[in-house]
Design a protein around this motif. Structure first.
Motif, PDB file in Angstrom:
ATOM      1  N   ASP A  93       9.587  15.118  -9.334  1.00 34.28           N
ATOM      2  CA  ASP A  93      10.051  16.051  -8.303  1.00 34.28           C
ATOM      3  C   ASP A  93      10.851  15.303  -7.229  1.00 34.28           C
ATOM      4  O   ASP A  93      10.923  14.061  -7.233  1.00 34.28           O
ATOM      5  CB  ASP A  93       8.873  16.862  -7.744  1.00 34.28           C
ATOM      6  CG  ASP A  93       8.174  16.244  -6.548  1.00 34.28           C
ATOM      7  OD1 ASP A  93       8.408  15.050  -6.236  1.00 34.28           O
ATOM      8  OD2 ASP A  93       7.384  16.954  -5.897  1.00 34.28           O
ATOM      9  N   ALA A  99      11.944  21.499 -19.900  1.00 31.18           N
ATOM     10  CA  ALA A  99      11.165  20.714 -20.854  1.00 31.18           C
ATOM     11  C   ALA A  99      11.967  19.513 -21.316  1.00 31.18           C
ATOM     12  O   ALA A  99      13.170  19.610 -21.565  1.00 31.18           O
ATOM     13  CB  ALA A  99      10.768  21.564 -22.061  1.00 31.18           C
ATOM     14  N   LEU A 157       6.639  19.436 -19.786  1.00 25.90           N
ATOM     15  CA  LEU A 157       7.155  20.638 -19.143  1.00 25.90           C
ATOM     16  C   LEU A 157       6.784  20.656 -17.669  1.00 25.90           C
ATOM     17  O   LEU A 157       5.729  20.153 -17.270  1.00 25.90           O
ATOM     18  CB  LEU A 157       6.609  21.899 -19.812  1.00 25.90           C
ATOM     19  CG  LEU A 157       7.051  22.149 -21.248  1.00 25.90           C
ATOM     20  CD1 LEU A 157       5.952  21.758 -22.220  1.00 25.90           C
ATOM     21  CD2 LEU A 157       7.446  23.605 -21.458  1.00 25.90           C
ATOM     22  N   ALA A 158       7.667  21.238 -16.870  1.00 28.28           N
ATOM     23  CA  ALA A 158       7.400  21.399 -15.439  1.00 28.28           C
ATOM     24  C   ALA A 158       8.341  22.462 -14.894  1.00 28.28           C
ATOM     25  O   ALA A 158       9.311  22.861 -15.562  1.00 28.28           O
ATOM     26  CB  ALA A 158       7.582  20.085 -14.689  1.00 28.28           C
ATOM     27  N   ASP A 159       8.066  22.902 -13.685  1.00 29.06           N
ATOM     28  CA  ASP A 159       8.913  23.894 -13.023  1.00 29.06           C
ATOM     29  C   ASP A 159       9.803  23.222 -11.987  1.00 29.06           C
ATOM     30  O   ASP A 159       9.335  22.388 -11.195  1.00 29.06           O
ATOM     31  CB  ASP A 159       8.056  24.952 -12.329  1.00 29.06           C
ATOM     32  CG  ASP A 159       7.338  25.854 -13.315  1.00 29.06           C
ATOM     33  OD1 ASP A 159       8.003  26.338 -14.247  1.00 29.06           O
ATOM     34  OD2 ASP A 159       6.120  26.050 -13.164  1.00 29.06           O
ATOM     35  N   LYS A 194      11.566  26.881 -15.534  1.00 28.79           N
ATOM     36  CA  LYS A 194      10.772  25.935 -16.302  1.00 28.79           C
ATOM     37  C   LYS A 194      11.690  25.085 -17.163  1.00 28.79           C
ATOM     38  O   LYS A 194      12.583  25.594 -17.838  1.00 28.79           O
ATOM     39  CB  LYS A 194       9.750  26.660 -17.182  1.00 28.79           C
ATOM     40  CG  LYS A 194       8.869  25.703 -18.002  1.00 28.79           C
ATOM     41  CD  LYS A 194       7.658  26.393 -18.598  1.00 28.79           C
ATOM     42  CE  LYS A 194       6.603  26.606 -17.526  1.00 28.79           C
ATOM     43  NZ  LYS A 194       5.313  27.073 -18.082  1.00 28.79           N
ATOM     44  N   ASP A 234      11.400  23.972  -8.688  1.00 28.88           N
ATOM     45  CA  ASP A 234      11.080  24.936  -7.640  1.00 28.88           C
ATOM     46  C   ASP A 234      12.114  24.827  -6.515  1.00 28.88           C
ATOM     47  O   ASP A 234      12.163  23.816  -5.803  1.00 28.88           O
ATOM     48  CB  ASP A 234       9.674  24.641  -7.120  1.00 28.88           C
ATOM     49  CG  ASP A 234       9.175  25.660  -6.106  1.00 28.88           C
ATOM     50  OD1 ASP A 234      10.003  26.437  -5.586  1.00 28.88           O
ATOM     51  OD2 ASP A 234       7.968  25.668  -5.829  1.00 28.88           O
ATOM     52  N   GLN A 257       6.922  27.922 -25.103  1.00 28.88           N
ATOM     53  CA  GLN A 257       6.129  27.649 -23.904  1.00 28.88           C
ATOM     54  C   GLN A 257       6.852  28.043 -22.613  1.00 28.88           C
ATOM     55  O   GLN A 257       6.413  27.705 -21.525  1.00 28.88           O
ATOM     56  CB  GLN A 257       5.736  26.172 -23.876  1.00 28.88           C
ATOM     57  CG  GLN A 257       4.787  25.805 -25.012  1.00 28.88           C
ATOM     58  CD  GLN A 257       4.341  24.355 -24.959  1.00 28.88           C
ATOM     59  OE1 GLN A 257       3.854  23.875 -23.928  1.00 28.88           O
ATOM     60  NE2 GLN A 257       4.488  23.643 -26.060  1.00 28.88           N
ATOM     61  N   GLY A 258       7.963  28.762 -22.778  1.00 35.70           N
ATOM     62  CA  GLY A 258       8.617  29.356 -21.620  1.00 35.70           C
ATOM     63  C   GLY A 258       9.732  28.552 -20.993  1.00 35.70           C
ATOM     64  O   GLY A 258      10.251  28.942 -19.938  1.00 35.70           O
ATOM     65  N   ALA A 259      10.123  27.437 -21.616  1.00 36.77           N
ATOM     66  CA  ALA A 259      11.199  26.633 -21.046  1.00 36.77           C
ATOM     67  C   ALA A 259      12.528  27.379 -21.123  1.00 36.77           C
ATOM     68  O   ALA A 259      12.841  28.017 -22.126  1.00 36.77           O
ATOM     69  CB  ALA A 259      11.306  25.306 -21.778  1.00 36.77           C
ATOM     70  N   GLU A 260      13.294  27.273 -20.057  1.00 39.82           N
ATOM     71  CA  GLU A 260      14.641  27.857 -20.022  1.00 39.82           C
ATOM     72  C   GLU A 260      15.722  26.798 -20.154  1.00 39.82           C
ATOM     73  O   GLU A 260      16.867  27.107 -20.498  1.00 39.82           O
ATOM     74  CB  GLU A 260      14.842  28.619 -18.708  1.00 39.82           C
ATOM     75  CG  GLU A 260      13.892  29.777 -18.518  1.00 39.82           C
ATOM     76  CD  GLU A 260      14.024  30.369 -17.138  1.00 39.82           C
ATOM     77  OE1 GLU A 260      15.029  31.080 -16.887  1.00 39.82           O
ATOM     78  OE2 GLU A 260      13.148  30.107 -16.292  1.00 39.82           O
TER      79      GLU A 260
END
Length: 266
Positions: free
Chosen positions: A226, A4, A243-245, A2, A247, A31-34
């Motif tokens: 993306d 951001a 935020l986004a993943d 994730k 993948d 919010q889980g961002a790495e």
């Protein structure tokens, strides 16, 4: 992974700007961002170009306020941090580098990219010339941030696709920016999506977005895109997060279906 992108409307007070940046980094972490990226000039949008000279820090100075904040935030929050840009001193008292520093989750600086292409614009009613106070960089830079190979760039670099080609293949392209309203409205999304498609990579584009105390208006529209050119998130104006993943499966899928990177001849 994730990721951001932080959008800000920075002003002339660095203390306030650093506090706002830290706030949004903390929100992203919650919010889980790495991996988190700040915008260009997150630390200062001054009243005049020369204000950068007074704020400039010595490269690698762990006690300098801006570099210290970035390092501490990365370590405290356990993030990969793409630190927007800050002014770093050069041998000339009249020039600084517009530098993007990247920090690992332990707080160590793992990369530095100095903006290569300097913006100049004059439409008769507004004009800018970064060369008045900036010294251009000369070295393309990519960095390994966990599982991601990240191409570093800054704002006006976006118009020069050869920069990204020189670093390909990459998983993520970073473009911290402070696009003018006029140029952003016309070209920002168009160029970001083009860079994503032609490099078959994700793009993270944290921006300045709003009316600043110095009277300048920046375009904003912080985005994550993306590798097929799909906009995964956008914040048009004002402070906040996108935020986004990223993948790995999606990256591989796009590159298998349309192996354009393998078809390059020049």
């Amino acid at each position: 992974m994730k990721i951001a992108a932080v959008q800000m409307v920075s002003g002339p007070d660095p203390v306030v700007n650093l506090a706002r940046a830290r706030h949004w980094l903390e929100q992203a972490g919650r919010q889980g961002a790495e991996l988190v990226a700040l915008p260009e000039y997150f630390c200062l949008m001054g009243q005049a170009d020369g204000d950068k000279l007074a704020l400039a820090e010595t490269p690698g100075d762990a006690n300098a306020p801006i570099q210290r904040m970035l390092s501490q935030a990365a370590a405290d929050l356990g993030l990969w941090l793409i630190g927007g840009t800050l002014p770093l001193r050069t041998p000339s008292a009249e020039r600084v580098r517009n530098a993007c520093c990247v920090y690992a989750p332990d707080g160590s600086q793992v990369a530095r990219y100095d903006k290569i292409h300097l913006f100049r614009f004059d439409n008769g009613s507004e004009s800018y010339d970064e060369g008045r106070v900036l010294e251009a960089g000369n070295e393309p830079v990519a960095v390994q941030a966990g599982p991601l190979r990240v191409a570093l760039s800054v704002c006006y670099d976006l118009r020069f696709p050869e920069l990204y080609r020189s670093l390909a293949p990459v998983d993520l392209i970073s473009v911290p920016a402070a696009f003018t309203y006029v140029t952003g409205q016309a070209h920002w999304e168009l160029l970001l999506r083009a860079r994503a498609v032609e490099n078959q990579a994700y793009v993270i584009a944290p921006a300045q977005g709003g009316l600043h105390q110095n009277g300048r208006r920046t375009w904003g529209h912080t985005m994550i895109i993306d590798p097929w050119g799909v906009v995964l998130g956008c914040l048009p104006e004002g402070e906040g997060l996108v935020l986004a993943d990223v993948d790995a499966k999606r990256l591989g899928e796009v590159r298998r279906q349309l192996p354009a990177l393998q078809h390059r001849r020049l």
